[in-house]
Motif scaffolding. Sequence first.
Motif, PDB file in Angstrom:
ATOM      1  N   SER B  39      19.972  37.688  15.180  1.00 35.63           N
ATOM      2  CA  SER B  39      20.758  36.475  15.038  1.00 35.63           C
ATOM      3  C   SER B  39      19.959  35.258  15.500  1.00 35.63           C
ATOM      4  O   SER B  39      20.355  34.131  15.272  1.00 35.63           O
ATOM      5  CB  SER B  39      22.043  36.585  15.847  1.00 35.63           C
ATOM      6  OG  SER B  39      21.760  36.537  17.222  1.00 35.63           O
ATOM      7  N   ILE B  42      15.340  33.553  11.371  1.00 34.51           N
ATOM      8  CA  ILE B  42      15.607  33.447   9.932  1.00 34.51           C
ATOM      9  C   ILE B  42      14.479  34.187   9.218  1.00 34.51           C
ATOM     10  O   ILE B  42      13.309  33.895   9.461  1.00 34.51           O
ATOM     11  CB  ILE B  42      15.585  31.979   9.445  1.00 34.51           C
ATOM     12  CG1 ILE B  42      16.634  31.151  10.164  1.00 34.51           C
ATOM     13  CG2 ILE B  42      15.823  31.926   7.942  1.00 34.51           C
ATOM     14  CD1 ILE B  42      16.655  29.720   9.698  1.00 34.51           C
ATOM     15  N   ASN B  57      21.001  29.679  14.001  1.00 34.16           N
ATOM     16  CA  ASN B  57      21.958  30.338  13.108  1.00 34.16           C
ATOM     17  C   ASN B  57      23.393  30.040  13.518  1.00 34.16           C
ATOM     18  O   ASN B  57      24.260  29.833  12.669  1.00 34.16           O
ATOM     19  CB  ASN B  57      21.743  31.845  13.117  1.00 34.16           C
ATOM     20  CG  ASN B  57      20.564  32.250  12.243  1.00 34.16           C
ATOM     21  OD1 ASN B  57      20.367  31.670  11.173  1.00 34.16           O
ATOM     22  ND2 ASN B  57      19.789  33.207  12.696  1.00 34.16           N
ATOM     23  N   TYR B  60      24.210  26.432  12.750  1.00 29.77           N
ATOM     24  CA  TYR B  60      24.445  26.299  11.318  1.00 29.77           C
ATOM     25  C   TYR B  60      25.835  26.833  10.946  1.00 29.77           C
ATOM     26  O   TYR B  60      26.600  26.185  10.240  1.00 29.77           O
ATOM     27  CB  TYR B  60      23.357  27.046  10.548  1.00 29.77           C
ATOM     28  CG  TYR B  60      23.606  27.054   9.073  1.00 29.77           C
ATOM     29  CD1 TYR B  60      23.377  25.918   8.305  1.00 29.77           C
ATOM     30  CD2 TYR B  60      24.104  28.195   8.437  1.00 29.77           C
ATOM     31  CE1 TYR B  60      23.638  25.909   6.952  1.00 29.77           C
ATOM     32  CE2 TYR B  60      24.356  28.192   7.085  1.00 29.77           C
ATOM     33  CZ  TYR B  60      24.123  27.057   6.339  1.00 29.77           C
ATOM     34  OH  TYR B  60      24.390  27.049   5.005  1.00 29.77           O
ATOM     35  N   GLY B 263      19.944  36.792   8.917  1.00 28.37           N
ATOM     36  CA  GLY B 263      20.087  35.986  10.133  1.00 28.37           C
ATOM     37  C   GLY B 263      21.519  35.556  10.319  1.00 28.37           C
ATOM     38  O   GLY B 263      22.126  35.776  11.372  1.00 28.37           O
ATOM     39  N   SER B 264      22.085  34.994   9.269  1.00 22.00           N
ATOM     40  CA  SER B 264      23.451  34.504   9.358  1.00 22.00           C
ATOM     41  C   SER B 264      24.427  35.642   9.585  1.00 22.00           C
ATOM     42  O   SER B 264      25.327  35.555  10.417  1.00 22.00           O
ATOM     43  CB  SER B 264      23.800  33.757   8.071  1.00 22.00           C
ATOM     44  OG  SER B 264      25.180  33.548   8.006  1.00 22.00           O
TER      45      SER B 264
END
Lengths: 284, 293
Positions: B39, B42, B57, B60, B263-264
């Motif tokens: 996490s 990216i 992340n 975002y 990642g997200s």
Amino acid sequence: MSRRDGMVERRGWGYWLSHAGLILGVAFVFFPIWLAFVASTVSQTEIVRPPMPLWPGDHLLENYGKALASGVNAPVALMLMNSAIMAIGIALGKIAISLLSAFAIVYFRFPGRKLFFWLIFLTLMLPVEVRIVPTYEVIAGFGMLNSYSGLILPLIASATATFLFRQFFMTVPDELAEAARVDGARPMRFFLDILMPMSRTNIAALFVILFIYGWNQYLWPLLITTDPAMNTIVMGIKQMFPSGDDIADWPVIMATSILAMVPPVLVVIGMQRLFIRGLVESEK
Amino acid sequence: MEKRVSFKGVLLPLLLVLPQLVVTAVFFFYPAGQAIWQSLFIPDPFGLSMQWVGLGNFDYLLSNRYYRASFATTAVFSILVTSVSMGVALFLAVLADRLIRGSGVYRTLLIWPYAVAPAVAGVLWMFMFNTRVGVVTWYLGLLGYDWNHVLNEGEAMGLVVAASAWGRISYNFLFFLAGLQAIPRSVIEAAAIDGARFWTRFRTMVFPLLSPTTFFLLVVNIVYAFFETFGVIHTITSGGPQQATTILVYKVYADGFVGQDLGSSSAQSVILLVLVSLLTVVQFRFIERRVHY
């Protein structure tokens, strides 16, 4: 007369209203299943020209036969077997490793015991849904995609059962272990000859709950069984719907839905006492 | 709590805990650690390297319109599922508890849908409300109502809520009935002698006495709505239309496996992890309290 034969409610209109309300509730709960059953006994043409009948037709054998023998992507008989292996594997696997570790935690003093206890306590918090991507990578790394061990192992990695057995072992009288020790019985003898027979009911109750839990898994099999021959029945139903604008083969799909329900429902009804006990115990 | 009696030995107990330790380490702690680790990165578009972004992340995600919408969707969805299934179950349990006999029969008739998988429940409800062949859709059409959950966001939400709540009634009914039957009859009868009508008795005595059960079920049902309803959503709406039914768990799946945004997806897993931990803490604190009662 039972204890409930009190003076609070007479057999007035309220009594009959209660029955009426309950019957309505039962009907509401049954209706979707009844409809699925009816759909599994009629022909495709009867379904695609709505409204479909509300009473069973005469295509039962044909639909179920077709589903079991060929299905849509894979024979449903195969998916039933996959589900059975997965559900039984999860239930037995989890019970076995939990019995052993609960025995160790309760009856031994060994270094790291506290740490181990807290480690497994942590696992109570995280359902598999939360850690799907990395767990998927682990399984892929071991080459366990499309395998029974890939279906089973990640789902037995939690400690609910360990806690249950720990709680139960704590209630077993100390005198039993003492007597066993005085008699010179080895720990494993005590475990097999005394503790296991005493835990029979708990084991059975837990088996019922875990079997249903395993049978009804959806997300995990969806991710790791890309080969239709490894699909479980619960996740396989969705795969039977065509992706485009084609009409789904409703009678076969609904027959599959019914088949997917039968084993866990039989377990719940057949072992109602154990089931309720298991539910209550595992939520304590 | 400790046992007075214990066996001697160090190797044997270690061997006994080993299977569980290995399975948990490999399939639980390692993946959970990976989720937290990933996490913070990216991956590049080719998946060859990872770029450290710290809490980027999370930044975002929390400023992302769709993720916030998914939070709101999850809140609405779980509140609806919990209140509908608990409401219906409590109503039925109160009725069954009033019966002098026969409550066992109703219990048998009502508990077995517990065994129906959420995904199967989804298929059953999707069939009833199917826009082409659904029976309920057809009769609604006769009444002049044009049902289409494929296009209408509110109807899609209503359908996934109904299917999720339906499968949960059994469980809640079972616990409510047990809770009701544990209330001493004499208390209720005393109130009845004092002239309290049924509704008054329920409001002032039964419901408060039932509150430990209610609170326990509240937590368990919210956890259910958060995680175990994935099958219902995937079979009925696949998160649509326009993400109207994309709850958090579904989004982890959609972003991680369909969208390949590791990642997200990992950051989302971590946020879910925190949420479950909070719920678990609430549950355990409550259980501790219950012991004192």
